[in-house]
Design an enzyme around this catalytic site. Structure first.
Site, PDB file in Angstrom:
ATOM      1  N   ASP A  18       0.822  -1.214   0.000  1.00  0.00           N
ATOM      2  CA  ASP A  18       0.000   0.000   0.000  1.00  0.00           C
ATOM      3  C   ASP A  18       0.853   1.260   0.000  1.00  0.00           C
ATOM      4  O   ASP A  18       0.715   2.132  -0.868  1.00  0.00           O
ATOM      5  CB  ASP A  18      -0.929   0.016   1.215  1.00  0.00           C
ATOM      6  N   ARG A  98      -0.938   0.719  16.556  1.00  0.00           N
ATOM      7  CA  ARG A  98      -1.343   1.884  15.779  1.00  0.00           C
ATOM      8  C   ARG A  98      -1.282   3.208  16.550  1.00  0.00           C
ATOM      9  O   ARG A  98      -0.813   4.211  16.020  1.00  0.00           O
ATOM     10  CB  ARG A  98      -2.751   1.667  15.190  1.00  0.00           C
ATOM     11  N   ASP A 127      -7.916  -0.063  10.910  1.00  0.00           N
ATOM     12  CA  ASP A 127      -6.744   0.779  11.128  1.00  0.00           C
ATOM     13  C   ASP A 127      -6.972   2.233  10.744  1.00  0.00           C
ATOM     14  O   ASP A 127      -6.371   3.139  11.328  1.00  0.00           O
ATOM     15  CB  ASP A 127      -5.548   0.224  10.359  1.00  0.00           C
ATOM     16  N   SER A 179      -2.153 -10.111   3.092  1.00  0.00           N
ATOM     17  CA  SER A 179      -2.072  -8.838   3.802  1.00  0.00           C
ATOM     18  C   SER A 179      -1.546  -9.148   5.198  1.00  0.00           C
ATOM     19  O   SER A 179      -2.180  -9.877   5.956  1.00  0.00           O
ATOM     20  CB  SER A 179      -3.455  -8.179   3.886  1.00  0.00           C
TER      21      SER A 179
END
Length: 409
Positions: A18, A98, A127, A179
């Site tokens: 990404d 995160r 996320d 992923s």
């Protein structure tokens, strides 16, 4: 903000699929803006190799690599362990990482005078919420760019097409395009064959598991490990004092070798859908188990039961990206108060994916062998239970008599 007003963007950069394509995409779609990449090291050190060269080559003006590992473990992971926070059996590996990354992202964006912060989270995932709520807590007026909510790319296959068209090197191919999210605490796997819950994960396929082995591949001989806690925080393994990150790394090694910490679940995402994920959390699984065992002798019944309710709420708050909310802070204060006497040693036997209790001790233990014994004792009068049961059962007795009198049964 209007696109033409965005001159400098700080990008959360992992070097994965990404974020690798986001740098050229930003420059193409935001007037050749300056892109400053920021990578937060939360224990995925091997993934950071060659990252600066790659970021600069694909168009970034510079790359910050911030070592957040100790902060991640001590300020985020260990509070979750103390609380016993578990979301649908998931030990919150991505959820805990995160906020620490996004906090540093916001700090650098302010320092650099950036016009916007960009992340590579999809519009289907959790996320995006975790990043953006943290950014709101530290840079409330900062503009946020989320390419997955803007661009025409619809799949990871199309992302690979874009990367190949722009000569962006990738460490994956179309066949191994899971992923993944990796840090010191865990590794997650999503996508490809795992999107069908009828497919068993290929645990024994070389390269699938990265933090350990499957239970059937683990040794036939058990491994014993002893963990010492001080006020709910692990401080030593097998008698050797270590900092938090080293404890997690050591337990990852021991747990991974013994097939500990594999989880295959269909979980409920915050955005409303169910998703299937396979998680590797070897050291974390050991720590949660050991802490739980220690609490069985250190916490009284009412506190233990109420804390379990709080733990579920705390897990939801973490999962939902609300680490920097007032309630999160308040819950941590409650948890800390329950951990005052959670000090002691726990020994577990690790064997082919299992964790078996071997020993637990604490100077603050509430377990009294003299009271609990089935042998003769001089401290517990068993006749006292008759009066206790009479009073404890009085409401049931009164209700039963009332129902009988009024023919309600």
């Amino acid at each position: 903000m209007n696109k033409k007003d965005i001159k400098k963007v700080v990008l959360a950069y992992s070097g994965g699929l990404d974020t690798s394509i986001i740098i050229p995409w930003l420059k193409e779609n935001y007037n050749n803006c300056e892109v400053i990449a920021v990578s937060g090291n939360v224990g995925q050190a091997d993934e950071l190799e060659g990252l600066e060269e790659k970021a600069i080559k694909t168009g970034a003006s510079k790359l910050y690599i911030e070592d957040l590992t100790d902060e991640f473990v001590e300020d985020y992971v260990f509070p979750a362990v103390k609380a016993g926070a578990i979301y649908e059996n998931y030990l919150l590996g991505t959820s805990l990482a995160r906020p620490v990354i996004a906090k540093r992202l916001a700090e650098i964006a302010i320092k650099e005078g950036a016009d916007a912060i960009c992340h590579g989270c999809t519009g289907k995932g959790n996320d995006q919420v975790r990043f953006e709520l943290t950014i709101k807590a530290f840079a409330p007026d900062m503009h946020i760019i989320a390419p997955w909510r803007e661009w025409d790319i619809k799949s990871r296959e199309e992302e690979i097409d874009y990367a190949e068209a722009h000569n962006i090197p990738l460490k994956i191919n179309r066949e191994t395009n899971y992923s993944k999210d990796k840090n010191l605490w865990h590794l997650s796997h999503e996508g490809l064959d795992l999107e069908d819950p009828t497919n068993e994960p290929t645990y024994n396929k070389p390269g699938f598991l990265e933090m350990g082995v499957s239970p059937e591949m683990a040794p036939d001989k058990p491994t014993y490990v002893t963990i010492h806690f001080e006020k709910g925080i692990p401080t030593a393994v097998d008698g050797v004092e270590m900092k938090g990150a080293d404890i997690v790394a050591k337990l990852n090694e021991l747990g991974g070798a013994n097939g500990i910490g594999l989880l295959d679940i269909v979980e409920n995402r915050l955005v409303g859908m169910k998703c299937r994920g396979v998680y590797e959390t070897p050291g974390g699984t050991i720590l949660y188990k050991a802490h739980e065992v220690l609490e069985t002798i250190c916490l009284d019944r009412q506190t233990a039961h109420y804390k379990a309710l709080v733990a579920q709420k705390f897990a939801e708050i973490i999962y939902d990206g609300q680490w920097f909310s007032p309630l999160c802070k308040a819950i941590q204060a409650f948890v800390d108060s329950t951990q005052e006497t959670v000090t002691g040693d726990v020994t577990l036997k690790l064997y082919k994916g299992n964790m078996i209790n071997a020993s637990v001790s604490s100077p603050y233990s509430l377990y009294d062998p003299e009271i609990a014994t089935f042998d003769e004792d001089n401290v517990y009068n068993q006749a006292d239970s008759q009066g206790f049961i009479s009073l404890f059962g009085l409401p049931i007795k009164v209700n039963a008599k009332m129902r009988k009198k009024n023919n309600l049964d």
